[in-house]
Design a protein around this motif. Structure first.
Motif, PDB file in Angstrom:
ATOM      1  N   PHE A 109       5.539  -4.491  -8.388  1.00  0.00           N
ATOM      2  CA  PHE A 109       5.526  -3.130  -8.107  1.00  0.00           C
ATOM      3  C   PHE A 109       6.263  -2.820  -6.709  1.00  0.00           C
ATOM      4  O   PHE A 109       7.074  -2.137  -6.732  1.00  0.00           O
ATOM      5  CB  PHE A 109       4.576  -2.326  -8.816  1.00  0.00           C
ATOM      6  CG  PHE A 109       4.141  -2.459  -9.811  1.00  0.00           C
ATOM      7  CD1 PHE A 109       4.392  -1.941 -10.964  1.00  0.00           C
ATOM      8  CD2 PHE A 109       3.111  -3.858 -10.232  1.00  0.00           C
ATOM      9  CE1 PHE A 109       4.070  -1.897 -12.319  1.00  0.00           C
ATOM     10  CE2 PHE A 109       3.198  -3.670 -11.464  1.00  0.00           C
ATOM     11  CZ  PHE A 109       3.780  -2.930 -12.824  1.00  0.00           C
ATOM     12  N   ALA A 110       5.579  -3.421  -5.883  1.00  0.00           N
ATOM     13  CA  ALA A 110       5.868  -3.356  -4.257  1.00  0.00           C
ATOM     14  C   ALA A 110       7.217  -3.352  -3.613  1.00  0.00           C
ATOM     15  O   ALA A 110       7.800  -2.915  -3.201  1.00  0.00           O
ATOM     16  CB  ALA A 110       4.863  -3.613  -3.109  1.00  0.00           C
ATOM     17  N   LEU A 204      -3.016  -4.500  -9.280  1.00  0.00           N
ATOM     18  CA  LEU A 204      -3.559  -3.000  -8.805  1.00  0.00           C
ATOM     19  C   LEU A 204      -3.021  -3.306  -7.040  1.00  0.00           C
ATOM     20  O   LEU A 204      -2.807  -2.231  -6.832  1.00  0.00           O
ATOM     21  CB  LEU A 204      -5.414  -3.230  -9.251  1.00  0.00           C
ATOM     22  CG  LEU A 204      -5.876  -2.556  -8.627  1.00  0.00           C
ATOM     23  CD1 LEU A 204      -5.769  -1.006  -8.652  1.00  0.00           C
ATOM     24  CD2 LEU A 204      -7.708  -2.552  -9.113  1.00  0.00           C
ATOM     25  N   GLY A 205      -2.887  -4.190  -6.625  1.00  0.00           N
ATOM     26  CA  GLY A 205      -2.640  -4.049  -4.662  1.00  0.00           C
ATOM     27  C   GLY A 205      -1.512  -3.315  -4.779  1.00  0.00           C
ATOM     28  O   GLY A 205      -0.379  -2.936  -3.638  1.00  0.00           O
ATOM     29  N   SER A 206      -0.507  -3.992  -5.685  1.00  0.00           N
ATOM     30  CA  SER A 206       1.075  -3.697  -5.943  1.00  0.00           C
ATOM     31  C   SER A 206       0.836  -2.580  -5.690  1.00  0.00           C
ATOM     32  O   SER A 206       2.115  -1.491  -5.654  1.00  0.00           O
ATOM     33  CB  SER A 206       1.782  -4.456  -6.512  1.00  0.00           C
ATOM     34  OG  SER A 206       3.240  -4.670  -6.137  1.00  0.00           O
ATOM     35  N   VAL A 207       0.379  -1.961  -7.144  1.00  0.00           N
ATOM     36  CA  VAL A 207       0.785  -0.316  -6.987  1.00  0.00           C
ATOM     37  C   VAL A 207       0.084   0.289  -5.842  1.00  0.00           C
ATOM     38  O   VAL A 207       0.281   2.039  -5.950  1.00  0.00           O
ATOM     39  CB  VAL A 207      -0.030  -0.469  -8.901  1.00  0.00           C
ATOM     40  CG1 VAL A 207       0.368   1.939  -8.906  1.00  0.00           C
ATOM     41  CG2 VAL A 207       0.499  -0.592 -10.116  1.00  0.00           C
ATOM     42  N   ALA A 208      -0.934   0.140  -5.988  1.00  0.00           N
ATOM     43  CA  ALA A 208      -2.186   1.062  -5.243  1.00  0.00           C
ATOM     44  C   ALA A 208      -2.218   1.321  -3.490  1.00  0.00           C
ATOM     45  O   ALA A 208      -1.577   2.548  -2.948  1.00  0.00           O
ATOM     46  CB  ALA A 208      -3.573   0.469  -5.790  1.00  0.00           C
ATOM     47  N   LEU A 209      -1.167  -0.239  -2.747  1.00  0.00           N
ATOM     48  CA  LEU A 209      -0.826  -0.010  -1.746  1.00  0.00           C
ATOM     49  C   LEU A 209       0.758  -0.241  -1.660  1.00  0.00           C
ATOM     50  O   LEU A 209       1.015  -0.156  -0.304  1.00  0.00           O
ATOM     51  CB  LEU A 209      -1.443  -1.529  -1.399  1.00  0.00           C
ATOM     52  CG  LEU A 209      -2.978  -1.639  -1.422  1.00  0.00           C
ATOM     53  CD1 LEU A 209      -3.159  -2.860  -1.148  1.00  0.00           C
ATOM     54  CD2 LEU A 209      -3.732  -0.482  -0.393  1.00  0.00           C
ATOM     55  N   GLY A 210       1.676   0.318  -2.550  1.00  0.00           N
ATOM     56  CA  GLY A 210       2.550   0.421  -2.160  1.00  0.00           C
ATOM     57  C   GLY A 210       3.282  -0.204  -1.377  1.00  0.00           C
ATOM     58  O   GLY A 210       4.086  -1.955  -1.964  1.00  0.00           O
ATOM     59  N   ARG A 211       4.160   0.100  -0.404  1.00  0.00           N
ATOM     60  CA  ARG A 211       4.680  -1.001   0.304  1.00  0.00           C
ATOM     61  C   ARG A 211       4.264  -1.508   1.234  1.00  0.00           C
ATOM     62  O   ARG A 211       4.932  -2.978   2.348  1.00  0.00           O
ATOM     63  CB  ARG A 211       6.708  -0.592   1.073  1.00  0.00           C
ATOM     64  CG  ARG A 211       5.898   0.851   1.418  1.00  0.00           C
ATOM     65  CD  ARG A 211       7.257   0.740   2.545  1.00  0.00           C
ATOM     66  NE  ARG A 211       7.796   2.036   1.784  1.00  0.00           N
ATOM     67  CZ  ARG A 211       8.518   2.706   1.406  1.00  0.00           C
ATOM     68  NH1 ARG A 211       7.133   4.124   1.586  1.00  0.00           N
ATOM     69  NH2 ARG A 211       8.906   3.429   0.503  1.00  0.00           N
ATOM     70  N   SER A 212       2.907  -1.740   1.872  1.00  0.00           N
ATOM     71  CA  SER A 212       2.214  -1.502   2.753  1.00  0.00           C
ATOM     72  C   SER A 212       1.895  -3.913   2.054  1.00  0.00           C
ATOM     73  O   SER A 212       1.828  -4.241   0.363  1.00  0.00           O
ATOM     74  CB  SER A 212       0.976  -0.980   2.462  1.00  0.00           C
ATOM     75  OG  SER A 212      -0.028  -2.193   3.454  1.00  0.00           O
ATOM     76  N   PRO A 213       2.073  -4.349   3.401  1.00  0.00           N
ATOM     77  CA  PRO A 213       2.018  -6.295   2.864  1.00  0.00           C
ATOM     78  C   PRO A 213       0.663  -6.665   1.932  1.00  0.00           C
ATOM     79  O   PRO A 213       0.246  -6.679   2.131  1.00  0.00           O
ATOM     80  CB  PRO A 213       2.294  -6.741   4.059  1.00  0.00           C
ATOM     81  CG  PRO A 213       1.930  -5.192   5.313  1.00  0.00           C
ATOM     82  CD  PRO A 213       2.546  -4.306   4.669  1.00  0.00           C
TER      83      PRO A 213
END
Length: 460
Positions: A109-110, A204-213
């Motif tokens: 997602f990111a 979940l991390g890809s959706v919740a944190l967006g483009r953040s590494p």
């Protein structure tokens, strides 16, 4: 006439418009997402490495004079081809699978956030729900493909290098090739559940944190935290309730009787985590604002929608496991260690007897027992440590003197131990024996074992 014709034409126009804006099916979106994933050079490289590297590694070890004896089943890699895939499995559960889930699920997602392609994708598919389903299924497909490559490549490399021979289990029992094959493939199947849990955390991390590494690194960081937790003297209920416990609980498939209770609990817990984390990612994805091209998930939302529910889930699973099982403390007790060492010694003694071409004996005739202590504690010793010491006693038919052998044990917090022979040299010292597969070290010199953390009393 014109008005009537116009009124008559409107239903057809509406139907055409409805057909034109009909959302793309999940199957078409899934195929599109799979193509997008496998078109990335890093994903292609990882898939190729998963299907080639384990086999090459196992075959290369077969040509070496030294073995990775510090790895579970590493000391048997020259004896049978079924030991190699288990060594690969141990490495994969610790490092490979967490990294693979990070690269695939943690970025699925990111990547759209970094490229700014959400609006184009939404116009093409016209359904956020179907976009989520297609991306989740596509990432799962690629991860399972990588996992299958690791397993099949390791098996192929081991069998080609060493052949289809019996495998020594963690209780010293010799597993026939057919039984060894079934246990190896079952062990690989059991790690699918914790892999799904890490993949869901990656989603979940890809959706919740967006483009953040941090979204990309989240599965690997969670896996590292669980590995560190397994090194600590945690209560059994906490240890078994971690979603990655099945990565090590497959060890119980190679003992007799099989230690299936911790493994089954670990699989169920991992599947629950997979469902909960995926549901959280789905709900969070449906709430996002796709019209904002500069959208980037906030840390507060990530904590509230992801971290807090998963922490609550961990608390619930610990409570449920604690109530449903009667084990307490670390689960490593003196009685369990003594029984495990005596059983393994008896099986390996028979193996040594056969390789030395001595008269065969049975476990009943040997009447093996072990007396273990931990440091200065001789009664009610418990817990992990490298200061365990066991004196094994046995009886040989026709010999009046009771045989004794000393072992120094290094018991880890997860119940695995390594027993190192400390005399007498002619029994458990280092010397080579001639076997059908060539010269091999004395099987009683060093051996691996596993303590069932959830059993409350020694099993007969």
């Amino acid at each position: 006439m014109t008005a009537t014709a116009t009124a008559t034409a409107r239903p057809d126009a509406g139907a055409a418009t409805a057909a034109a804006v009909r959302p793309v099916s999940v199957l078409r979106g899934y195929r599109f997402e799979v193509v997008k994933l496998v078109s990335q050079w890093r994903v292609r490289l990882l898939v190729l490495a998963c299907w080639l590297a384990p086999g090459l590694f196992v075959a290369a070890v077969g040509q070496q004079s030294t073995l990775p004896t510090d790895t579970l089943f590493g000391r048997w890699m020259h004896a049978t081809g079924w030991a190699g895939p288990l060594v690969v499995l141990g490495f994969s559960g610790t490092w490979a699978l967490p990294l693979l889930t990070s690269v695939v699920a943690g970025d699925v997602f990111a990547a759209e956030d970094r490229l700014g392609t959400w609006r184009h994708l939404l116009v093409a598919v016209r359904s956020p729900r179907r976009i989520f389903a297609a991306k989740a299924l596509a990432s799962l497909t690629v991860i399972v493909l990588m996992l299958a490559g690791l397993a099949l490549s390791g098996v192929a490399g081991g069998l080609l290098a060493e052949g289809n021979h019996a495998l020594v289990g963690l209780d010293g029992r010799l597993l026939p090739p057919s039984h060894a094959a079934g246990a190896v493939f079952l062990a690989w199947a059991c790690v699918i559940a914790p892999t799904l849990a890490l993949a869901a955390i990656g989603l979940l991390g890809s959706v919740a944190l967006g483009r953040s590494p941090m979204g990309l690194l989240l599965p690997a960081l969670v896996a590292l935290a669980m590995q560190l937790a397994q090194m600590l003297p945690l209560p059994v209920a906490v240890r078994v309730s971690l979603p990655g416990y099945a990565f090590i609980a497959w060890n119980g498939l190679f003992t007799g009787p099989r230690q299936t209770t911790p493994l089954l609990i670990g699989i169920v817990v991992a599947l629950v985590w997979a469902v909960v984390a995926t549901t959280l990612a789905y709900l969070l994805f449906l709430r996002r604002d796709f019209t904002n091209t500069a959208h980037d998930a906030s840390g507060r939302r990530a904590i509230g929608a992801g971290l807090v529910p998963l922490a609550a889930l961990l608390g619930v699973t610990v409570a449920v496991v604690g109530v449903s099982t009667s084990s307490s403390g670390t689960g490593i007790t003196q009685a369990k260690v003594q029984r495990s060492v005596s059983v393994a010694f008896a099986h390996l003694y028979r193996m040594q007897t056969r390789e030395l071409h001595r008269p065969a004996v049975t476990e009943a005739q040997l009447r093996t027992s072990a007396a273990c202590s931990k440091g200065d504690v001789r009664d009610d010793a418990h817990g992990a440590g490298n200061d365990w010491r066991c004196v094994v006693s046995w009886h040989v038919p026709g010999v009046s003197i009771t045989g004794t052998a000393i072992y120094q044990l290094d018991v880890t917090a997860d119940g695995r131990y390594v027993a190192d022979g400390d005399g007498p040299k002619e029994v458990n010292g280092y010397f080579l024996l001639h076997t059908d597969q060539g010269d091999a070290p004395n099987p009683l010199w060093q051996f691996d074992g596993n303590v069932d953390l959830l059993s409350t009393t020694p099993k007969g």
